[in-house]
Every structure is written in structure tokens, then in C-alpha cells.
Design a protein around this motif. Sequence first.
Motif, PDB file in Angstrom:
ATOM      1  N   ASP A  94      45.455  31.894  41.045  1.00 41.55           N
ATOM      2  CA  ASP A  94      45.842  32.570  39.801  1.00 41.55           C
ATOM      3  C   ASP A  94      44.567  32.858  39.013  1.00 41.55           C
ATOM      4  N   GLU A  95      44.113  34.110  39.074  1.00 36.00           N
ATOM      5  CA  GLU A  95      42.845  34.448  38.442  1.00 36.00           C
ATOM      6  C   GLU A  95      42.911  34.364  36.926  1.00 36.00           C
ATOM      7  N   ASP A  96      44.100  34.272  36.378  1.00 36.29           N
ATOM      8  CA  ASP A  96      44.223  34.093  34.925  1.00 36.29           C
ATOM      9  C   ASP A  96      44.034  32.629  34.531  1.00 36.29           C
ATOM     10  N   ALA A  97      44.215  31.744  35.489  1.00 37.59           N
ATOM     11  CA  ALA A  97      44.050  30.302  35.214  1.00 37.59           C
ATOM     12  C   ALA A  97      42.628  29.895  35.593  1.00 37.59           C
ATOM     13  N   ARG A  98      41.683  30.319  34.780  1.00 38.60           N
ATOM     14  CA  ARG A  98      40.272  30.105  35.105  1.00 38.60           C
ATOM     15  C   ARG A  98      39.782  28.782  34.538  1.00 38.60           C
ATOM     16  N   GLY A  99      39.042  28.072  35.336  1.00 40.72           N
ATOM     17  CA  GLY A  99      38.506  26.791  34.894  1.00 40.72           C
ATOM     18  C   GLY A  99      37.211  26.488  35.614  1.00 40.72           C
ATOM     19  N   PRO A 100      36.593  25.355  35.317  1.00 38.12           N
ATOM     20  CA  PRO A 100      35.329  24.999  35.961  1.00 38.12           C
ATOM     21  C   PRO A 100      35.441  24.896  37.484  1.00 38.12           C
ATOM     22  N   GLU A 101      36.638  24.563  37.979  1.00 33.71           N
ATOM     23  CA  GLU A 101      36.822  24.410  39.423  1.00 33.71           C
ATOM     24  C   GLU A 101      37.249  25.707  40.093  1.00 33.71           C
ATOM     25  N   GLY A 102      37.261  26.801  39.342  1.00 32.44           N
ATOM     26  CA  GLY A 102      37.768  28.050  39.884  1.00 32.44           C
ATOM     27  C   GLY A 102      39.189  28.282  39.429  1.00 32.44           C
ATOM     28  N   PHE A 103      39.917  29.117  40.160  1.00 30.41           N
ATOM     29  CA  PHE A 103      41.298  29.388  39.770  1.00 30.41           C
ATOM     30  C   PHE A 103      42.282  29.041  40.887  1.00 30.41           C
ATOM     31  N   TYR A 122      31.395  34.995  36.795  1.00 35.95           N
ATOM     32  CA  TYR A 122      32.307  33.899  37.108  1.00 35.95           C
ATOM     33  C   TYR A 122      33.313  34.326  38.178  1.00 35.95           C
ATOM     34  N   LEU A 123      33.908  35.498  37.991  1.00 38.38           N
ATOM     35  CA  LEU A 123      34.917  35.960  38.947  1.00 38.38           C
ATOM     36  C   LEU A 123      34.326  36.097  40.340  1.00 38.38           C
ATOM     37  N   ALA A 124      33.095  36.611  40.415  1.00 39.71           N
ATOM     38  CA  ALA A 124      32.464  36.766  41.727  1.00 39.71           C
ATOM     39  C   ALA A 124      32.293  35.410  42.401  1.00 39.71           C
ATOM     40  N   LYS A 125      31.811  34.429  41.642  1.00 41.22           N
ATOM     41  CA  LYS A 125      31.589  33.105  42.221  1.00 41.22           C
ATOM     42  C   LYS A 125      32.912  32.402  42.533  1.00 41.22           C
ATOM     43  N   ALA A 126      33.885  32.522  41.617  1.00 43.40           N
ATOM     44  CA  ALA A 126      35.176  31.872  41.832  1.00 43.40           C
ATOM     45  C   ALA A 126      35.911  32.499  43.019  1.00 43.40           C
ATOM     46  N   ASP A 186      30.945  27.429  32.624  1.00 47.94           N
ATOM     47  CA  ASP A 186      30.365  26.953  31.364  1.00 47.94           C
ATOM     48  C   ASP A 186      29.683  28.092  30.615  1.00 47.94           C
ATOM     49  N   VAL A 187      28.959  28.939  31.356  1.00 47.77           N
ATOM     50  CA  VAL A 187      28.329  30.110  30.731  1.00 47.77           C
ATOM     51  C   VAL A 187      29.393  31.025  30.136  1.00 47.77           C
ATOM     52  N   LEU A 188      30.478  31.229  30.867  1.00 48.01           N
ATOM     53  CA  LEU A 188      31.574  32.067  30.382  1.00 48.01           C
ATOM     54  C   LEU A 188      32.200  31.468  29.130  1.00 48.01           C
ATOM     55  N   LYS A 189      32.398  30.165  29.143  1.00 45.96           N
ATOM     56  CA  LYS A 189      32.990  29.498  27.984  1.00 45.96           C
ATOM     57  C   LYS A 189      32.113  29.655  26.752  1.00 45.96           C
ATOM     58  N   ARG A 190      30.787  29.448  26.943  1.00 47.69           N
ATOM     59  CA  ARG A 190      29.880  29.573  25.804  1.00 47.69           C
ATOM     60  C   ARG A 190      29.792  31.017  25.316  1.00 47.69           C
ATOM     61  N   ALA A 191      29.833  31.984  26.237  1.00 43.04           N
ATOM     62  CA  ALA A 191      29.817  33.399  25.837  1.00 43.04           C
ATOM     63  C   ALA A 191      31.069  33.747  25.047  1.00 43.04           C
ATOM     64  N   ARG A 192      32.201  33.209  25.497  1.00 42.34           N
ATOM     65  CA  ARG A 192      33.459  33.470  24.784  1.00 42.34           C
ATOM     66  C   ARG A 192      33.432  32.846  23.388  1.00 42.34           C
ATOM     67  N   GLN A 193      32.903  31.633  23.294  1.00 44.63           N
ATOM     68  CA  GLN A 193      32.821  30.962  21.997  1.00 44.63           C
ATOM     69  C   GLN A 193      31.858  31.685  21.059  1.00 44.63           C
ATOM     70  N   ALA A 194      30.728  32.138  21.603  1.00 44.35           N
ATOM     71  CA  ALA A 194      29.752  32.853  20.772  1.00 44.35           C
ATOM     72  C   ALA A 194      30.348  34.147  20.235  1.00 44.35           C
ATOM     73  N   LEU A 195      31.077  34.860  21.085  1.00 38.70           N
ATOM     74  CA  LEU A 195      31.703  36.105  20.635  1.00 38.70           C
ATOM     75  C   LEU A 195      32.760  35.830  19.585  1.00 38.70           C
ATOM     76  N   ALA A 228      31.384  40.168  29.057  1.00 40.37           N
ATOM     77  CA  ALA A 228      31.851  40.927  30.224  1.00 40.37           C
ATOM     78  C   ALA A 228      31.028  40.579  31.455  1.00 40.37           C
ATOM     79  N   GLN A 229      29.701  40.429  31.274  1.00 37.37           N
ATOM     80  CA  GLN A 229      28.836  40.065  32.392  1.00 37.37           C
ATOM     81  C   GLN A 229      29.148  38.656  32.879  1.00 37.37           C
ATOM     82  N   ALA A 230      29.366  37.731  31.926  1.00 40.17           N
ATOM     83  CA  ALA A 230      29.685  36.349  32.300  1.00 40.17           C
ATOM     84  C   ALA A 230      31.017  36.283  33.043  1.00 40.17           C
ATOM     85  N   GLU A 231      31.996  37.067  32.593  1.00 40.18           N
ATOM     86  CA  GLU A 231      33.294  37.103  33.274  1.00 40.18           C
ATOM     87  C   GLU A 231      33.147  37.649  34.693  1.00 40.18           C
TER      88      GLU A 231
END
Length: 566
Positions: A399-408, A356-360, A164-173, A350-353
Motif C-alpha cells: 500500500d503505497e499510501d501507507a508509507r513508513g520507515p520500513e517501506g509500504f 523515497y518511492l524509488a527506494k521503497a 526520515d528525509v521525507l518526514k523532515r521535508a514534510r515537516q519543514a513545508l 516532491a524530490q524527497a517523495e
Amino acid sequence: MLAQLSIRDIVLIDRLDLAFGAGLSVLTGETGAGKSILLDGFALALGGRGDGGLVRHGEAQGQVSAVFDLPLAHPARKLAQAQEIDTDGDLILRRVQYADGRTRAFINDQPVSVQILRLIGSAIVEIHGQHDDRALTDAAQHRAILDGFAGLEGQAEVTATASDVLKRARQALQTQRIRVEAARKEADFLRHAVAELGKLAPEPGEEDALASRRQDMMQAEKVARDLADAYEAVGGQASSVPALAAVLRRLERRAAQAPELVDPSMAALNTAIVALEEAGEALAAAMRAAEYDPREQERVEERLFALRAAGRKFDVPVEALADLAARMSADLAELDESEGSLSRLEAELAQAEADYLAKARALSAARGEAAVRLDNAVRAELPPLKLERARFITHIDRDEDARGPEGFDRVEFWVETNPGTRPGPMMKVASGGELSRFMLALKVVLAERGSAPTLVFDEIDTGVGGAVADAIGERLARLAGQVQVISVTHAPQVAAKAGRHFLIAKSALDNDAASRTVTRVTPLEDRTRREEIARMLAGASITEEARAAAARLLDAAGIHGAAARA
């Protein structure tokens, strides 16, 4: 758990009230006796699809009520409370089916939508069978099932928050990029306008002041001559003040000789001289005020023209030029700041990504480890179910390109039914009987990790017998130690392990001239239960050998299935 099920006027059931308890309950009966009707009615109360054909012939409506005794903290109660439903006491799900196809849904006698009824019903009851279309065979739910098995819900929630943080960061940018791009298109105009208005430096009220000054200067030339003539007459060479002053002095010398004649005249002359002197001073001041520099008038006119030209250019009143200049300067400053904020938002993205990647990735690794444990646990259940040559596989597609709330991770339960065959999705590879046994094994493994409080198994023992049916019964009994289990079965080995046994049969209505047939459900006790299990073993002709075999099954269940019969 399900405490009571009441059905009125559904297909062959005219009136039915069944009380259920904890542990394992079975429903048996000959083919066509109405077992499916009973489950269809139950499913209707849980939010299943309605159909006017379910209403008993000749009736305007049918009705099904299911009473559940649930812990106060059960999620179903929370779902009901979210709909402002009173959840004190039992939770009663009721569905009215009309013959014209309409339905009405109620929870604790409060009207609700069928969607809400289905949502709450699915939190209380799971129905499994050869054609099960619920979570175990729904690949979309397999990831959540794996997370529940491994206790990864908290880690999954952390990943969802990071998503969600990543999504909002992407939208803000993205929003800022759109704003900056739009501002860049106007940047040149803004810079030119700010420079021009900055050089012009308009001030509030300046136009009115300049216009008034210009008007004064234009009128000054016309009045200056008259002022000069008037001054000449009053204070210039043509002024009568010197002559009046000389006459006044002469009278002053005669004042002592005839004061009563001279004094009034002297006073009048003195007043006249003072008035003429004051008039001269006023005219002199007016002449000085009327003096103007033609170059100043030119400067005023040029300034006024420049201001009005700017007003026309920027399509605003001259009075608004100062505010416009301030606003454009602010916009330009915001543009410059936006360029900087763009860099900041890019860094935040970049930080949010990275977060997210670390947690996913951590969640994905945990799922990989959990998949191995789940596979081993399910495989341990397969040999007694005569699936010893089969393999259960928790297939994880990362698939790390298929990122979502549940991970990839895309999680799907696969099976390999025989060595050397190609594994594939459980629903596609397993036959009906195999699918039922795979689901039972999986459900046994998952039972301790959380489950709906009531599980219904619809003829999952179809096509099996002997040791396999006995193994199915053992696993249903084990499940019943954790949750309430209701099974529709044709296997005497399963029926013998139940704590409660219901017989479903057709019969003619008493005193019914039309000889209408109804479905009845009868709780069985010791002797009648032994007779039913003997019938399941022997068929229509019950032999003493079948009765003896039924007794042995019941005795064995008393030893090995005590938990189910408690």
C-alpha cells in the motif's frame, strides 16, 4: 550460548545448577515433573513476567541466574554497554523474585530495569512453543524476518533514511506554510505601515531636535523686542558712542598740553567705546539669531505632530519609529522571501517523495523475490514433518499510501493447511501441532541467516510421533549445528538426537519431616539415557524390546546426528 543456569527456591525447585554446552540439549521427564517450572524460571531471568507465586512455599524470595558465553561483538554486549554495564567475560542475567510480588533485575551484578533485562535477554534467547508469542508468530516482526532472510537490512536502512528525509521535508513545508499563512494575514497591514513609515521617514533623535527648535522659536518672539531696545541704546540712533567718540577726539587734541591729566581719561573713554561696540555686535548677533520664519515654526510643529501621531498609532515611542520601520520592512521582505521559500520547500518535498518511492519500490520488489525463495525453502522442509499437503505463504500487502520507515509493505506469514482451504495468518489457521512444525521449518530455514545464539523449543513435538517426531529431531539437530538448541520433549526420537540429555523428576527432600517435594534435574549418560528413552517409548513398564529400540535410536543418532552430539 547459555553456559549455566542456576535456580534457587522457585516453585518446586529448591536448588538447581545446570551446565549447558553447544549443540542440542534435551530435557525429558514425566508429565508434572517440573519441566514448565524450569522454563518459567529461565524466562524470569530473561525478563519474563514476575509473580510472587513463583517463590517456593515458605521462602521470602527466589532467584534465577543465567550465564551466557557470547562473542565480543554480539549485539547483546553492545546493548549492555549502552547501559554502562561492564561486559568483560561472561554476561550474567539475574532476577530476584520476592514472595510479595516485587522483583529486582541485574546484569553482571549491576541493577537494571526489567525492560532492559528483557531487551538484552531477547537478543540472546528465543523460546518457541505451541503458544509462542515471539517473533515467528508476531506479524509485526515478519517484515524484519523476511529482510533478514534476504539480507535486505542495508536496503531497508536506506529506505528508512529516505523516509526520515521525507518526514523532515514534510515537516519543514508544513511549518513554513503556517508561518506564511500567519504572515499573509498581516501582509496588508505591513505593506500599509511600511509605506506610511517610509513616507514619514522618522530619524533617530528627531523628536528631541524638533521639540528644542520649536521651544527656541516660541521664546524668540518674547526676547526679540528687548534685544532691539538694548541694541538701539547701544548701537542705534540713541547710542552714546558717537558723542563719546567726539569727546575722545577733543581730548586727543589737548593731550600734548597736559598729558598727565588727559591720558587716563582718554584710556577710559576708549575702553568704554570698545565695550559698547562689542555689546552692539553681540546684540546684533542675538537679534539675527532671534529672527524666525513663522512658516518654519508651522512646519516644525506639523512634523512633530505627525511623528507623535505615528507613535500613538503604532504604540511605540517616537524614538522607536525608525527601528519599527526597519523591522517592518524586514518582515515584509521575509514574507516575500517566504513565498519563494515555500515553492522551494514544495520542490524539495516532491524530490524527497520521489526518492523515497524509488527506494521503497525497489525494497518492495526485493521483498517479493525474497518471499518466493523463503516460501520454497520452507515448503521443502514440510513433507518430512507430515505437512506435505500444506503450503507456507509469505503474504505481502503493498500500500503505497501507507508509507513508513520500513517501506509500504505489510508482511505476514500465512499457511494453507490443506489443498482447497482458504489460506490465512499462521496463528489463526494452523492448529497447535501444525503451528509448532511450521515454526520449526521456518526456524531451520532462517537459522543460517542469523538467530539468537540460544533457541529453546518447549514441547513442539506434542501430538506427533514416529516419522514426524524423527523429522523434528533431525531439524533440531540441524539447527544445533548453527546455534545452541535446548528442547523440552516427550518424543524419544528427538531425545535420541541430543548431545546432552537431562532428566527432570520429582523427589522428596532428604531428612525432611514435612516430606516436601522438589524437582531435580539429572544429566544422563549412556545407560541411564537409554533407560529414559526406553521409558519414553514404553511407558511405566520398560521392556527389553523398548531398551533395544532405545539403543537403535541412539545408534542411529550416532550415525545421522553426529553434528548434534559433537
